[in-house]
Design a protein around this motif. Structure first.
Motif, PDB file in Angstrom:
ATOM      1  N   LEU A   1       0.823  -1.208   0.000  1.00 44.22           N
ATOM      2  CA  LEU A   1       0.000   0.000   0.000  1.00 44.22           C
ATOM      3  C   LEU A   1       0.859   1.261   0.000  1.00 44.22           C
ATOM      4  O   LEU A   1       0.491   2.264  -0.619  1.00 44.22           O
ATOM      5  N   GLY A   2       1.999   1.224   0.685  1.00 45.06           N
ATOM      6  CA  GLY A   2       2.906   2.364   0.665  1.00 45.06           C
ATOM      7  C   GLY A   2       3.389   2.656  -0.740  1.00 45.06           C
ATOM      8  O   GLY A   2       3.410   3.815  -1.185  1.00 45.06           O
ATOM      9  N   PHE A   3       3.788   1.611  -1.459  1.00 43.25           N
ATOM     10  CA  PHE A   3       4.240   1.775  -2.857  1.00 43.25           C
ATOM     11  C   PHE A   3       3.085   2.253  -3.737  1.00 43.25           C
ATOM     12  O   PHE A   3       3.253   3.137  -4.579  1.00 43.25           O
ATOM     13  N   SER A   4       1.906   1.676  -3.516  1.00 40.40           N
ATOM     14  CA  SER A   4       0.737   2.026  -4.336  1.00 40.40           C
ATOM     15  C   SER A   4       0.343   3.489  -4.148  1.00 40.40           C
ATOM     16  O   SER A   4      -0.021   4.165  -5.120  1.00 40.40           O
ATOM     17  N   ILE A   5       0.411   3.972  -2.903  1.00 39.70           N
ATOM     18  CA  ILE A   5       0.098   5.388  -2.640  1.00 39.70           C
ATOM     19  C   ILE A   5       1.061   6.290  -3.397  1.00 39.70           C
ATOM     20  O   ILE A   5       0.665   7.301  -3.988  1.00 39.70           O
ATOM     21  N   GLY A   6       2.350   5.924  -3.377  1.00 36.59           N
ATOM     22  CA  GLY A   6       3.345   6.701  -4.107  1.00 36.59           C
ATOM     23  C   GLY A   6       3.040   6.752  -5.590  1.00 36.59           C
ATOM     24  O   GLY A   6       3.124   7.815  -6.227  1.00 36.59           O
ATOM     25  N   LYS A   7       2.686   5.608  -6.160  1.00 38.15           N
ATOM     26  CA  LYS A   7       2.344   5.559  -7.581  1.00 38.15           C
ATOM     27  C   LYS A   7       1.086   6.360  -7.885  1.00 38.15           C
ATOM     28  O   LYS A   7       0.992   7.055  -8.903  1.00 38.15           O
ATOM     29  N   LEU A   8       0.102   6.258  -6.991  1.00 44.59           N
ATOM     30  CA  LEU A   8      -1.157   6.985  -7.168  1.00 44.59           C
ATOM     31  C   LEU A   8      -0.918   8.489  -7.187  1.00 44.59           C
ATOM     32  O   LEU A   8      -1.575   9.231  -7.924  1.00 44.59           O
ATOM     33  N   LEU A   9       0.051   8.933  -6.392  1.00 48.12           N
ATOM     34  CA  LEU A   9       0.391  10.357  -6.321  1.00 48.12           C
ATOM     35  C   LEU A   9       1.408  10.761  -7.388  1.00 48.12           C
ATOM     36  O   LEU A   9       1.903  11.892  -7.388  1.00 48.12           O
ATOM     37  N   LYS A  10       1.737   9.809  -8.279  1.00 49.55           N
ATOM     38  CA  LYS A  10       2.643  10.037  -9.411  1.00 49.55           C
ATOM     39  C   LYS A  10       4.049  10.456  -8.970  1.00 49.55           C
ATOM     40  O   LYS A  10       4.693  11.294  -9.599  1.00 49.55           O
ATOM     41  N   LEU A  11       4.520   9.847  -7.859  1.00 47.20           N
ATOM     42  CA  LEU A  11       5.892  10.075  -7.419  1.00 47.20           C
ATOM     43  C   LEU A  11       6.813   9.151  -8.209  1.00 47.20           C
ATOM     44  O   LEU A  11       6.391   8.111  -8.709  1.00 47.20           O
ATOM     45  N   ASP A  12       8.099   9.548  -8.340  1.00 45.81           N
ATOM     46  CA  ASP A  12       9.013   8.684  -9.086  1.00 45.81           C
ATOM     47  C   ASP A  12       9.297   7.406  -8.294  1.00 45.81           C
ATOM     48  O   ASP A  12       9.001   7.295  -7.104  1.00 45.81           O
ATOM     49  N   SER A  13       9.877   6.416  -8.973  1.00 48.72           N
ATOM     50  CA  SER A  13      10.036   5.083  -8.386  1.00 48.72           C
ATOM     51  C   SER A  13      10.907   5.063  -7.140  1.00 48.72           C
ATOM     52  O   SER A  13      10.655   4.292  -6.213  1.00 48.72           O
ATOM     53  N   SER A  14      11.953   5.910  -7.107  1.00 48.43           N
ATOM     54  CA  SER A  14      12.830   5.911  -5.932  1.00 48.43           C
ATOM     55  C   SER A  14      12.078   6.391  -4.693  1.00 48.43           C
ATOM     56  O   SER A  14      12.277   5.874  -3.591  1.00 48.43           O
ATOM     57  N   LYS A  15      11.175   7.351  -4.863  1.00 50.08           N
ATOM     58  CA  LYS A  15      10.348   7.822  -3.746  1.00 50.08           C
ATOM     59  C   LYS A  15       9.327   6.761  -3.353  1.00 50.08           C
ATOM     60  O   LYS A  15       9.061   6.567  -2.156  1.00 50.08           O
TER      61      LYS A  15
END
Length: 325
Positions: free
Chosen positions: A240-254
């Motif tokens: 879910l942490g990774f998914s939230i980052g992707k949902l917010l369109k953050l880059d992969s390292s973030k």
């Protein structure tokens, strides 16, 4: 000193194996480690937190001011995903109140310092990970008691003021002391930091040994259930942490940094709070101890997977990257 450094490197690199071995020993032969009392947990956690403070420098907080949006988003994810997951899992598996409070405490605690190491190994955004750890730790005296009351108040009596003071005492004060010493005596701390993995791992192992040996018989009867819940809690936190980052369109390292920071908790603090404030529920200390063992294994595995799939080399390690809980 060189011998100590080599021993420290060995402990740091093999932390997960050492913790598993000691946990197994404490479970199967509790008398062998019974000299380590649960009353030592707060002191041992304070040592780990002091070590974390020794690795921190003012520059490590730069990301908080240069990229506040990233840190705020990460911390919101930290204090929403894991507490809610903990609550839902306790309901789904119909855990007893004493196991439920232990799982919820793990969920409401801040990120653990070993998440910084795992983020580096995963080629994630290390400054963001360090910033999230620092900010979530500072917020913990306020949010951990509040969220524990929200999610567990109906099951047990939660004394928020007392928990607040405990977190200040065993987390904030030792970290602040280490930070101040590092600032004024940096030459000394540069040498000490090299043996921190040895000190931190020893303290974490002692915490696990104390909790597991004191509750070995009860773990044997409910062990598989709580291990399953802890694994789900941790793995779903990563996802879910990774998914939230992707949902917010953050880059992969973030995304990798947020994933690991959300999934890895300061489970030592959860164990400490359970032992101090919920003594009438001895099993409440178990989820934190199990999480301490498991998240170092899963974190290392996930970091390896992330590193292999990373499209570019990871950032340089921050000075705050250290082995710990």
């Amino acid at each position: 000193m060189n011998a100590l450094k080599k021993l420290s490197n060995f402990f740091g690199q093999n932390m997960a194996v050492i913790v598993i071995a000691v946990a197994a020993l404490a479970l199967l032969a509790p008398g062998s480690v019974s000299f380590i009392k649960t009353s030592y947990v707060n002191t041992l956690l304070g040592i780990v937190m002091f070590g974390m403070g020794l690795t921190l420098r003012p520059g490590d907080f730069k990301v908080v001011f240069s990229r506040p949006k990233d840190v705020v988003l990460g911390c919101i994810a930290q204090f929403t995903i894991m507490p809610l997951l903990a609550f839902l899992l306790t309901r789904l598996f119909r855990l007893s109140p004493e196991l439920a409070i232990g799982v919820i405490l793990v969920g409401t605690c801040p990120g653990g310092t070993s998440s910084n190491v795992m983020t580096y190994l995963s080629k994630g955004d290390v400054p963001l990970s360090v910033g999230m750890t620092a900010v979530s730790t500072v917020l913990a005296p306020f949010l951990t008691p509040l969220l524990t009351y929200v999610y567990a108040g109906a099951k047990v009596d939660v004394n928020m003021a007392s928990m607040f003071l405990s977190i200040i005492k065993v987390v904030i004060v030792p970290i602040a002391a280490g930070f101040i010493i590092n600032h004024f005596f940096s030459r000394f701390t540069q040498n000490v930091v090299e043996i921190l993995p040895l000190i931190s791992t020893t303290a974490i192992v002692a915490i696990v040994a104390a909790v597991v040996s004191a509750n070995s018989s009860k773990i044997m009867t409910s062990g598989l259930l709580i291990v399953g819940v802890v694994i789900l809690h941790n793995v779903l936190g990563y996802f879910l942490g990774f998914s939230i980052g992707k949902l917010l369109k953050l880059d992969s390292s973030k995304c990798r940094a947020i994933s690991i920071e959300v999934g890895m908790q300061n489970s030592g603090l959860a164990t400490s709070l359970a032992a101090t404030h919920f003594v009438q529920y001895p099993l409440a200390t178990i989820p934190g101890a199990v999480f301490s063992v498991w998240h170092n294994i899963s974190g290392a595995v996930l970091a390896n997977i992330y590193a292999r799939t990373a499209g570019q080399a990871g950032p340089a390690p921050s000075s705050a990257v250290s082995e710990g809980q």
